[in-house]
Write a protein that holds these residues in place. Structure first.
Motif, PDB file in Angstrom:
ATOM      1  N   ILE A 213      -7.482 -13.695  18.425  1.00 48.94           N
ATOM      2  CA  ILE A 213      -6.461 -14.595  17.880  1.00 48.94           C
ATOM      3  C   ILE A 213      -6.873 -15.248  16.561  1.00 48.94           C
ATOM      4  O   ILE A 213      -6.030 -15.765  15.839  1.00 48.94           O
ATOM      5  N   LEU A 214      -8.171 -15.206  16.234  1.00 53.13           N
ATOM      6  CA  LEU A 214      -8.645 -15.922  15.049  1.00 53.13           C
ATOM      7  C   LEU A 214      -9.227 -15.035  13.954  1.00 53.13           C
ATOM      8  O   LEU A 214      -9.569 -15.542  12.890  1.00 53.13           O
TER       9      LEU A 214
ATOM     10  N   THR B   9      -3.234  -6.556  10.473  1.00 47.37           N
ATOM     11  CA  THR B   9      -3.661  -6.484  11.871  1.00 47.37           C
ATOM     12  C   THR B   9      -3.205  -7.658  12.727  1.00 47.37           C
ATOM     13  O   THR B   9      -3.438  -7.658  13.933  1.00 47.37           O
ATOM     14  N   VAL B  10      -2.577  -8.670  12.135  1.00 46.58           N
ATOM     15  CA  VAL B  10      -2.277  -9.900  12.875  1.00 46.58           C
ATOM     16  C   VAL B  10      -1.383  -9.642  14.093  1.00 46.58           C
ATOM     17  O   VAL B  10      -1.636 -10.183  15.175  1.00 46.58           O
ATOM     18  N   LYS B  11      -0.364  -8.825  13.958  1.00 41.21           N
ATOM     19  CA  LYS B  11       0.533  -8.588  15.093  1.00 41.21           C
ATOM     20  C   LYS B  11      -0.202  -7.880  16.234  1.00 41.21           C
ATOM     21  O   LYS B  11      -0.088  -8.268  17.397  1.00 41.21           O
ATOM     22  N   ALA B  12      -0.974  -6.856  15.914  1.00 41.63           N
ATOM     23  CA  ALA B  12      -1.728  -6.131  16.949  1.00 41.63           C
ATOM     24  C   ALA B  12      -2.750  -7.033  17.620  1.00 41.63           C
ATOM     25  O   ALA B  12      -2.920  -7.000  18.853  1.00 41.63           O
TER      26      ALA B  12
ATOM     27  N   GLU C 243      -7.333 -14.592   8.284  1.00 48.26           N
ATOM     28  CA  GLU C 243      -8.062 -15.660   8.960  1.00 48.26           C
ATOM     29  C   GLU C 243      -9.341 -15.110   9.570  1.00 48.26           C
ATOM     30  O   GLU C 243      -9.381 -13.959  10.016  1.00 48.26           O
ATOM     31  N   ALA C 244     -10.374 -15.964   9.599  1.00 51.89           N
ATOM     32  CA  ALA C 244     -11.650 -15.600  10.226  1.00 51.89           C
ATOM     33  C   ALA C 244     -12.239 -16.842  10.869  1.00 51.89           C
ATOM     34  O   ALA C 244     -12.101 -17.957  10.350  1.00 51.89           O
TER      35      ALA C 244
ATOM     36  N   LEU D 272     -16.542 -22.500  12.391  1.00 45.00           N
ATOM     37  CA  LEU D 272     -15.838 -22.716  11.141  1.00 45.00           C
ATOM     38  C   LEU D 272     -14.638 -21.770  11.073  1.00 45.00           C
ATOM     39  O   LEU D 272     -14.792 -20.555  11.212  1.00 45.00           O
ATOM     40  N   LEU D 273     -13.455 -22.336  10.854  1.00 40.53           N
ATOM     41  CA  LEU D 273     -12.221 -21.560  10.722  1.00 40.53           C
ATOM     42  C   LEU D 273     -11.850 -21.508   9.243  1.00 40.53           C
ATOM     43  O   LEU D 273     -11.782 -22.549   8.584  1.00 40.53           O
ATOM     44  N   LYS D 274     -11.629 -20.288   8.751  1.00 36.29           N
ATOM     45  CA  LYS D 274     -11.245 -20.115   7.341  1.00 36.29           C
ATOM     46  C   LYS D 274      -9.971 -19.286   7.267  1.00 36.29           C
ATOM     47  O   LYS D 274      -9.786 -18.354   8.040  1.00 36.29           O
ATOM     48  N   GLN D 275      -9.122 -19.657   6.294  1.00 32.99           N
ATOM     49  CA  GLN D 275      -7.904 -18.893   6.016  1.00 32.99           C
ATOM     50  C   GLN D 275      -7.822 -18.640   4.522  1.00 32.99           C
ATOM     51  O   GLN D 275      -8.197 -19.494   3.712  1.00 32.99           O
TER      52      GLN D 275
END
Length: 186
Positions: free
Chosen positions: A85-86, A92-95, A130-131, A149-152
């Motif tokens: 999810i992250l 690839t977001v939908k898959a 996102e990672a 750490l969340l990065k967009q």
């Protein structure tokens, strides 16, 4: 029949072939019982699969039979679930979100499915990547907390970079852990 006549009776039985037939039927009976036991055990033993990437990076994970709440194993599963999810790109977001929804319990799936599908569509339209970089994991029972750490990014521009903590709660169904609760940062 006296004890002295016993060897003669045994020799006579072998000559007539009765003892061999009896031994063959007895062996066949034991073999069927053992085969039935193996089939029963193999169909009633839960099997939990370890994601290949974690097994290669961290080595084998031992999951004790009958122990549903194995914290070390759940921490690896939580990292894999959060990766779904992250960690994604617009392509690839939908898959990734679809794969994550397969990991949800039925009640959580019903509550989150519409939001996740809408978020995936919006992120793809806005060209967002996102990672998540996990740096601390702790577990207690069926609950795992993962901090990192969340990065967009929007294209090449970083639009978000912040520390976050996610809490995942699991319930086991037929030996497989499913996410029953996911608390996200506000």
């Amino acid at each position: 029949m006296s004890a002295a006549n016993y060897p003669e009776a045994l020799v006579k039985a072998f000559r007539e072939g009765r003892a061999w037939r009896f031994a063959a039927f007895a062996f066949a009976g034991f073999a069927l019982i053992f085969a039935g036991g193996l089939v029963y055990v193999s169909t009633h033993s839960p099997t939990t699969l370890v994601p290949y990437g974690f097994a290669m990076a961290k080595g084998p994970v031992t999951v004790k039979a009958g122990s549903a709440a194995n914290g070390a194993y759940l921490s690896y599963v939580a990292q894999a679930d959060l990766g779904l999810i992250l960690d994604w790109t617009p392509d690839t977001v939908k898959a990734q979100y679809d794969r994550f929804m397969n990991r949800l319990s039925p009640s959580l799936y019903a509550a989150e499915q519409a939001k996740l599908v809408a978020a995936a569509k919006l992120n793809k339209q806005n060209d967002v990547t996102e990672a998540f970089y996990a740096n601390h994991i702790q577990y207690s029972g069926d609950t795992v907390q993962v901090s990192g750490l969340l990065k967009q990014w929007a294209g090449q521009t970083v639009i978000l970079s912040r520390p976050v903590t996610y809490t995942l709660t699991y319930a086991f169904t037929d030996g497989t852990p499913y996410v029953t609760n996911l608390s996200t940062p506000r």
